[in-house]
Write an enzyme that holds these catalytic residues in place. Structure first.
Site, PDB file in Angstrom:
ATOM      1  N   GLY A  46       0.849  -1.179   0.000  1.00  0.00           N
ATOM      2  CA  GLY A  46       0.000   0.000   0.000  1.00  0.00           C
ATOM      3  C   GLY A  46       0.884   1.228   0.000  1.00  0.00           C
ATOM      4  O   GLY A  46       1.791   1.357   0.846  1.00  0.00           O
ATOM      5  N   ALA A  47       0.646   2.149  -0.935  1.00  0.00           N
ATOM      6  CA  ALA A  47       1.579   3.257  -1.141  1.00  0.00           C
ATOM      7  C   ALA A  47       1.887   4.054   0.128  1.00  0.00           C
ATOM      8  O   ALA A  47       3.062   4.275   0.453  1.00  0.00           O
ATOM      9  CB  ALA A  47       1.052   4.181  -2.247  1.00  0.00           C
ATOM     10  N   ARG A  88      10.091  -1.015  -4.908  1.00  0.00           N
ATOM     11  CA  ARG A  88       8.804  -0.973  -5.605  1.00  0.00           C
ATOM     12  C   ARG A  88       8.777   0.286  -6.475  1.00  0.00           C
ATOM     13  O   ARG A  88       8.710   1.407  -5.939  1.00  0.00           O
ATOM     14  CB  ARG A  88       7.623  -0.906  -4.606  1.00  0.00           C
ATOM     15  CG  ARG A  88       7.503  -2.076  -3.626  1.00  0.00           C
ATOM     16  CD  ARG A  88       7.095  -3.372  -4.277  1.00  0.00           C
ATOM     17  NE  ARG A  88       5.854  -3.322  -5.006  1.00  0.00           N
ATOM     18  CZ  ARG A  88       4.642  -3.483  -4.464  1.00  0.00           C
ATOM     19  NH1 ARG A  88       4.518  -3.679  -3.167  1.00  0.00           N
ATOM     20  NH2 ARG A  88       3.565  -3.454  -5.236  1.00  0.00           N
ATOM     21  N   GLN A 197      -5.721  -9.230  -2.699  1.00  0.00           N
ATOM     22  CA  GLN A 197      -5.716  -8.322  -1.547  1.00  0.00           C
ATOM     23  C   GLN A 197      -7.131  -7.960  -1.091  1.00  0.00           C
ATOM     24  O   GLN A 197      -7.369  -7.728   0.097  1.00  0.00           O
ATOM     25  CB  GLN A 197      -4.950  -7.037  -1.881  1.00  0.00           C
ATOM     26  CG  GLN A 197      -3.476  -7.243  -2.133  1.00  0.00           C
ATOM     27  CD  GLN A 197      -3.164  -7.317  -3.618  1.00  0.00           C
ATOM     28  OE1 GLN A 197      -3.937  -7.888  -4.400  1.00  0.00           O
ATOM     29  NE2 GLN A 197      -2.051  -6.743  -4.033  1.00  0.00           N
ATOM     30  N   ASP A 238      -1.550   4.450  -6.214  1.00  0.00           N
ATOM     31  CA  ASP A 238      -0.134   4.383  -5.869  1.00  0.00           C
ATOM     32  C   ASP A 238       0.657   5.544  -6.462  1.00  0.00           C
ATOM     33  O   ASP A 238       1.715   5.899  -5.949  1.00  0.00           O
ATOM     34  CB  ASP A 238       0.456   3.063  -6.338  1.00  0.00           C
ATOM     35  CG  ASP A 238      -0.003   1.903  -5.482  1.00  0.00           C
ATOM     36  OD1 ASP A 238       0.784   1.452  -4.635  1.00  0.00           O
ATOM     37  OD2 ASP A 238      -1.159   1.468  -5.638  1.00  0.00           O
TER      38      ASP A 238
END
Length: 347
Positions: A46-47, A88, A197, A238
């Site tokens: 999760g950003a 990421r 998710q 994101d």
């Protein structure tokens, strides 16, 4: 409240999201290398949560640097930053948090020990600010949800909840605020292939707090909208380009197209730190490709025959013209009205 990233006893505690919902486990992180691995393997995801974790990772890396000479310390801290940046590529909060930590280091006068102390304080501030930001996003989103005489049924994709942030959530923050104010009837959650998710994390969060939730497969959304079951879609992001194009978990783009076809409002909920004003449009957002094992294997079971090729992008980009509004801590904005100086909502 669920807190996926906690600073405690001189280390970082992470909820291991790869084990949910079957097992609740907490991982202790003491070194920057371990934090990088936790981000890359999606123990934390999760950003916003990645940004918080990366900030603590920067401090942990700084703590490991033994020199007392300022310039050498900063050079080694840059290497820590590079290690974390490589984990990421899509989530801009990762890069934002690392840049803020580096800024703290370079602007701190005094000893290396003082720099390290300021880095910890900055990481803790990023953590606390994100929690406040999510609560503001939730309330701002509540204000622009459709006004109907009945309670609302919302649909979300992936997990943009407490587990994806410092707590409360972005998209699920809107859901939580609607539930708190008695305006929510039910949340529909896409399962979100290939890592599931939505099935594993979003439903788990809702069950923990007693929020009614119905799980559907990703390809059921159009049917549900046609049946009039969905009043609005709320998703996270994101990275958002300056023109309002938004990158989110793969499958979000198709969901936005379906929502447009059924005249269902489509909202993106994300902090201002997710907006990358250096990118003019979504085509410039780097899209992470992940290990194809996520597609062809579930647990120990292989789903496909030998010889099949795979393509596993983790994100897609939803064009701004499919987005009703972008909900931030500063208010809800029309996607084409995002500006660095925006302080008030323009929707």
């Amino acid at each position: 409240m669920i807190y996926p990233v906690i600073w405690q006893n001189n280390c970082v505690l992470l909820i291991d999201q790869t084990r949910l919902p079957n097992e609740y486990a907490v991982v202790e992180i003491h070194r920057s290398e371990d934090m990088a691995r936790a981000i890359q393997t999606m123990i934390v995801r999760g950003a916003p949560a990645i940004g918080v974790a990366a900030a603590y990772g920067m401090y942990l890396g700084a703590r490991e640097i033994e020199t007392s000479e300022r310039q050498e310390f900063l050079q080694q801290l840059e290497k820590v930053a590079q290690l974390l940046r490589a984990t990421r590529p899509t989530a801009v909060n990762l890069f934002w948090a690392i840049s803020r930590m580096l800024k703290t280091a370079y602007e701190t006068l005094g000893t290396v020990a003082q720099i390290k102390e300021n880095l910890l304080q900055t990481a803790q501030a990023i953590n606390a600010e994100d929690l406040q930001t999510c609560q503001a996003i939730g309330d701002n989103g509540l204000a622009i949800l459709p006004k109907t005489p009945k309670k609302l049924t919302l649909l979300t994709h992936c997990n943009a909840g407490a587990l994806a942030t410092a707590g409360y959530g972005t998209a699920l923050g809107v859901v939580r605020s609607a539930w708190r104010e008695g305006r929510l009837e039910r949340l529909f959650a896409d399962e979100t292939r290939p890592r599931l998710q939505g099935a594993k994390l979003t439903t788990w969060e809702c069950v923990q707090e007693g929020i009614p939730v119905t799980l559907i497969t990703d390809n059921m959304a159009a049917h549900c909208m046609k049946q009039g079951l969905i009043d609005a879609v709320v998703v996270g992001a994101d990275r958002i380009a300056a023109n309002g194009d938004a990158a989110n978990k793969i499958g979000t783009y198709s969901l936005a197209i379906v929502a447009k076809a059924h005249n269902v409002p489509f909202f993106v909920a994300a902090p201002v730190s997710t907006i990358d004003f250096e990118l003019s449009n979504g085509s410039q957002i780097p899209i992470e490709e992940r290990n194809p094992v996520e597609i062809y294997q579930v647990g120990d079971t292989t789903l496909t025959p030998p010889g099949v090729e795979f393509y596993n992008p983790a994100f897609d980009v939803t064009p701004a013209d499919l987005i009703t509004a972008i909900i931030t801590e500063n208010g809800a904005f029309a996607p084409h009205n995002l500006t660095k100086s925006s302080k008030q909502a323009v929707v």
